[in-house]
Design a protein around this motif. Structure first.
Motif, mmCIF file in Angstrom:
data_model
loop_
_atom_site.group_PDB
_atom_site.id
_atom_site.type_symbol
_atom_site.label_atom_id
_atom_site.label_comp_id
_atom_site.label_asym_id
_atom_site.label_seq_id
_atom_site.Cartn_x
_atom_site.Cartn_y
_atom_site.Cartn_z
ATOM 1 N N LEU A 166 0.823 -1.217 0.000
ATOM 2 C CA LEU A 166 0.000 0.000 0.000
ATOM 3 C C LEU A 166 0.850 1.256 0.000
ATOM 4 C CD1 LEU A 166 -2.823 -0.945 2.543
ATOM 5 C CD2 LEU A 166 -2.989 -0.848 0.049
ATOM 6 N N TYR A 167 1.907 1.226 0.785
ATOM 7 C CA TYR A 167 2.705 2.445 0.975
ATOM 8 C C TYR A 167 3.649 2.669 -0.198
ATOM 9 C CZ TYR A 167 0.622 0.942 5.279
ATOM 10 O OH TYR A 167 -0.279 0.476 6.191
ATOM 11 N N ALA A 168 4.048 1.590 -0.848
ATOM 12 C CA ALA A 168 4.819 1.731 -2.086
ATOM 13 C C ALA A 168 3.928 2.287 -3.201
ATOM 14 C CB ALA A 168 5.410 0.381 -2.495
ATOM 15 N N LYS A 169 2.641 1.906 -3.193
ATOM 16 C CA LYS A 169 1.708 2.426 -4.199
ATOM 17 C C LYS A 169 1.524 3.932 -4.058
ATOM 18 C CE LYS A 169 0.541 -1.314 -6.420
ATOM 19 N NZ LYS A 169 0.776 -1.482 -7.881
ATOM 20 N N VAL A 170 1.565 4.433 -2.826
ATOM 21 C CA VAL A 170 1.450 5.878 -2.616
ATOM 22 C C VAL A 170 2.572 6.604 -3.353
ATOM 23 C CG1 VAL A 170 1.578 7.725 -0.900
ATOM 24 C CG2 VAL A 170 0.227 5.674 -0.420
ATOM 25 N N ASP A 171 3.771 6.068 -3.241
ATOM 26 C CA ASP A 171 4.911 6.703 -3.922
ATOM 27 C C ASP A 171 4.702 6.704 -5.435
ATOM 28 O OD1 ASP A 171 6.114 7.063 -1.455
ATOM 29 O OD2 ASP A 171 7.173 5.147 -1.535
ATOM 30 N N GLU A 172 4.119 5.621 -5.975
ATOM 31 C CA GLU A 172 3.867 5.552 -7.418
ATOM 32 C C GLU A 172 2.783 6.557 -7.821
ATOM 33 O OE1 GLU A 172 3.387 1.604 -9.088
ATOM 34 O OE2 GLU A 172 4.364 0.718 -7.330
ATOM 35 N N ILE A 173 1.751 6.663 -7.011
ATOM 36 C CA ILE A 173 0.676 7.625 -7.308
ATOM 37 C C ILE A 173 1.207 9.050 -7.275
ATOM 38 C CG2 ILE A 173 -1.514 8.578 -6.458
ATOM 39 C CD1 ILE A 173 -2.121 5.727 -5.379
ATOM 40 N N PHE A 174 2.025 9.346 -6.281
ATOM 41 C CA PHE A 174 2.569 10.696 -6.162
ATOM 42 C C PHE A 174 3.510 11.029 -7.312
ATOM 43 C CE2 PHE A 174 1.945 11.455 -1.316
ATOM 44 C CZ PHE A 174 0.570 11.463 -1.530
ATOM 45 N N ALA A 175 4.174 10.029 -7.848
ATOM 46 C CA ALA A 175 5.023 10.268 -9.022
ATOM 47 C C ALA A 175 4.155 10.729 -10.198
ATOM 48 C CB ALA A 175 5.786 8.998 -9.386
ATOM 49 N N LYS A 176 2.945 10.167 -10.319
ATOM 50 C CA LYS A 176 2.034 10.566 -11.391
ATOM 51 C C LYS A 176 1.448 11.955 -11.131
ATOM 52 C CE LYS A 176 0.674 5.735 -12.237
ATOM 53 N NZ LYS A 176 1.204 5.621 -13.609
ATOM 54 N N LEU A 177 1.342 12.335 -9.839
ATOM 55 C CA LEU A 177 0.816 13.652 -9.473
ATOM 56 C C LEU A 177 1.927 14.702 -9.361
ATOM 57 C CD1 LEU A 177 -1.758 12.607 -6.706
ATOM 58 C CD2 LEU A 177 -2.294 13.482 -8.990
ATOM 59 N N ASN A 178 3.141 14.323 -9.721
ATOM 60 C CA ASN A 178 4.299 15.230 -9.665
ATOM 61 C C ASN A 178 4.551 15.768 -8.259
ATOM 62 O OD1 ASN A 178 4.847 15.094 -12.503
ATOM 63 N ND2 ASN A 178 3.111 16.467 -12.842
ATOM 64 N N ILE A 179 4.440 14.875 -7.290
ATOM 65 C CA ILE A 179 4.775 15.201 -5.897
ATOM 66 C C ILE A 179 6.078 14.467 -5.577
ATOM 67 C CG2 ILE A 179 4.047 15.074 -3.483
ATOM 68 C CD1 ILE A 179 1.157 14.984 -4.488
ATOM 69 N N PRO A 180 7.199 15.166 -5.584
ATOM 70 C CA PRO A 180 8.494 14.480 -5.440
ATOM 71 C C PRO A 180 8.865 14.222 -3.975
ATOM 72 C CG PRO A 180 8.860 16.807 -5.801
ATOM 73 C CD PRO A 180 7.369 16.607 -5.846
ATOM 74 N N ASN A 181 9.692 13.193 -3.820
ATOM 75 C CA ASN A 181 10.391 12.939 -2.542
ATOM 76 C C ASN A 181 9.454 12.748 -1.346
ATOM 77 O OD1 ASN A 181 12.864 13.363 -3.960
ATOM 78 N ND2 ASN A 181 12.635 15.565 -3.669
ATOM 79 N N PHE A 182 8.309 12.183 -1.570
ATOM 80 C CA PHE A 182 7.433 11.910 -0.424
ATOM 81 C C PHE A 182 7.895 10.656 0.322
ATOM 82 C CE2 PHE A 182 3.481 10.670 1.742
ATOM 83 C CZ PHE A 182 3.132 11.884 2.306
#
Length: 512
Positions: A33-49
């Motif tokens: 689940l938490y790895a998926k958040v990083d993938e979603i944020f990459a698509k939303l252009n939210i870096p380094n979360f």
């Protein structure tokens, strides 16, 4: 995702996307689940979360409910759910969004609450502008919030919330109208708006779940999409249109409880879905067992069985014993799913009671206290799931006893027929030995006869020379003819020799 946006005409205020996803702790990829958040944020252009690096999966393992963010991460923002910010461009206009990601463990499952929203206030504490529903597609890049992408083992619930335009909020029938009047159709605008929000969030019609039902929660209309068994994977999406501040207030107050409530709901749904797979496997196994038993009956139609028939029965025994083991395991799995549903149904009911207590503690009027929308799942779905599995067990459990009796019966037939064949084999062997002994005795008699004939011939040959001597009438002064004397003595010697040999043979047999 298709290029461009649906031409949505309706405006909403402060739309929110809430993802509630759940994943079993025992799965091979516990951090999914938490790895998926990083993938979603990459698509939303939210870096380094880097949410997956900021959590501790083993944190306080003895607690039933624990926030997973590391203590040092909590200290940075004094917040168990790290916030984020971003922006995107829609129709040549830049819009800011923010939200939070909340990782936690609930009993034996990891949970994630991800919120992406247009805030109600801007950086100057002014109300943000109304936005078109088409904006919702920006929150779901490449459908990354849908089950196919998240792929959690316990499923998920997506909640879309948005404030209805002020001049439209009174279209939702109030409590008295709902109770005392028939539907006037005033809320058709809200129904259309909810459908529009869904279509904006999921622009591909093939991926959109079907409408299920509508209701009221905390004083505002809520619409549920996703019918169990309608599409695979199952999607559960709620569109909640806020029409009054009471709804927002109660939602915020019960947010943590809703996280748990949706967890129990998804566990119940997943267990029921798993039970359907177990049911199908049981049905296939049961049919195979029936076919094998029919084949056994075809083999055992005659009163006696051949060794080839016994070999076939022994092969069937091996197949049925293996099927019995698989059948028992599947029954155990089905019973486990029923038990899981029962436990989480109880948990769901307890959580509902806690929510009711919270909202009834306030001295506000009756508005927004009706929980029928959430209770209906408990009173309708949960009961139906348990009844269905109980009926399945009632159908298949007797088959386990029938299978055991069939195996025992086949084993009995095999043992009886094997004993009969062994006895017949021993009888045939004895008859063969008796025949050999009879043949040996006949051969010995023949040899003895030949020996006697040879001996008689030898006696005759040895005495035949005396026949030519003169024959006279025997008297006291004249002895018998020499030929008769020789013949008589030869016979006596032969008989004596035979008697001595027979006596010697008997003595030898006794010694042996």
């Amino acid at each position: 995702m298709t290029n461009g946006y649906i031409n949505m005409n309706h405006q909403v205020y402060a739309p929110n996307i809430h993802l509630f996803a759940y994943h079993l702790q025992s799965e091979k990829n516990p951090c999914l689940l938490y790895a998926k958040v990083d993938e979603i944020f990459a698509k939303l252009n939210i870096p380094n979360f880097n949410l997956s690096q900021r959590i501790d999966l083993q944190k306080e393992p003895d607690r039933l409910r624990v926030d997973l963010l590391k203590d040092e991460e909590i200290a940075k923002n004094d917040n168990i759910s790290p916030p984020f910010q971003g922006n995107f461009t829609l129709e040549e206009k830049t819009l800011n969004f923010d939200g939070f990601a909340y990782p936690l463990r609930i009993q034996d499952s990891y949970a994630l609450t991800l919120n992406i929203r247009i805030p109600e206030k801007d950086e100057k504490d002014n109300d943000t502008e109304y936005v078109g529903t088409a904006l919702l597609s920006q929150f779901n890049p490449d459908y990354s919030l849908l089950p196919n992408f998240i792929a959690s083992s316990l499923g998920q619930t997506l909640l879309i919330t948005a404030w209805v335009a002020e001049d439209k909020r009174d279209l939702f029938p109030d409590y008295l109208e709902l109770v005392f009047e028939e539907s006037s159709g005033k809320d058709s605008y809200l129904t259309d708006l909810a459908q529009e929000c869904l279509e904006a969030f999921i622009t591909d019609r093939e991926k959109q779940p079907s409408f299920h039902r509508e209701g009221e929660l905390f004083g505002s209309p809520i619409y549920e999409y996703g019918i169990l068994g309608d599409k695979t994977p199952y999607q559960h999406i709620l569109v909640w249109l806020f029409c009054n501040k009471e709804t927002d207030k109660k939602f915020s107050k019960c947010y943590q409880d809703l996280i748990d409530l949706f967890c129990y709901r998804n566990k119940i749904i997943q267990s029921y879905r798993d039970s359907r797979q177990v049911y199908k496997a049981l049905d296939i196994t049961y049919n195979k067992i029936e076919q094998e038993i029919d084949a056994v009956e075809n083999i055992t139609t005659t009163d006696t069985l051949s060794e080839d028939d016994l070999n076939k029965l022994q092969q069937k025994l091996k197949i049925l014993a293996k099927s019995a083991s698989e059948y028992t395991r599947l029954l155990r799995d089905l019973e486990e799913q029923r038990h899981t549903i029962a436990i989480n149904t109880r948990n769901y009911g307890e959580k509902l009671k806690q929510i009711k207590v919270k909202i009834e503690k306030e001295n506000s009027f009756w508005f927004g206290k009706d929980l029928d929308f959430l209770e209906r799942f408990l009173s309708s779905n949960c009961r139906r799931f348990q009844s269905q599995i109980k009926a399945n067990l009632g159908y298949f459990v007797p088959g386990e006893g029938l299978l055991d009796r069939a195996i025992a019966s086949i084993r009995g037939i095999v043992e009886i027929e094997q004993t009969r064949i062994d006895r017949q084999r021993q009888k045939d062997a004895q008859e063969e030995r008796d025949a050999i002994a009879t043949a040996d005795k006949a051969l010995q008699n023949e040899i003895q006869a030949i020996g006697i004939a040879v001996g008689a011939g030898a006696i005759m040959a040895s005495t035949s020379g005396l026949i030519t001597q003169p024959w006279q009438t025997p008297s006291l002064s004249r002895p018998l003819h020499p030929f008769l004397i020789a013949l008589f003595l030869s016979v006596i010697v032969a008989v004596a020799s035979g008697w001595i040999v027979r006596l010697w043979q008997k003595t030898k047999d006794k010694q042996n």
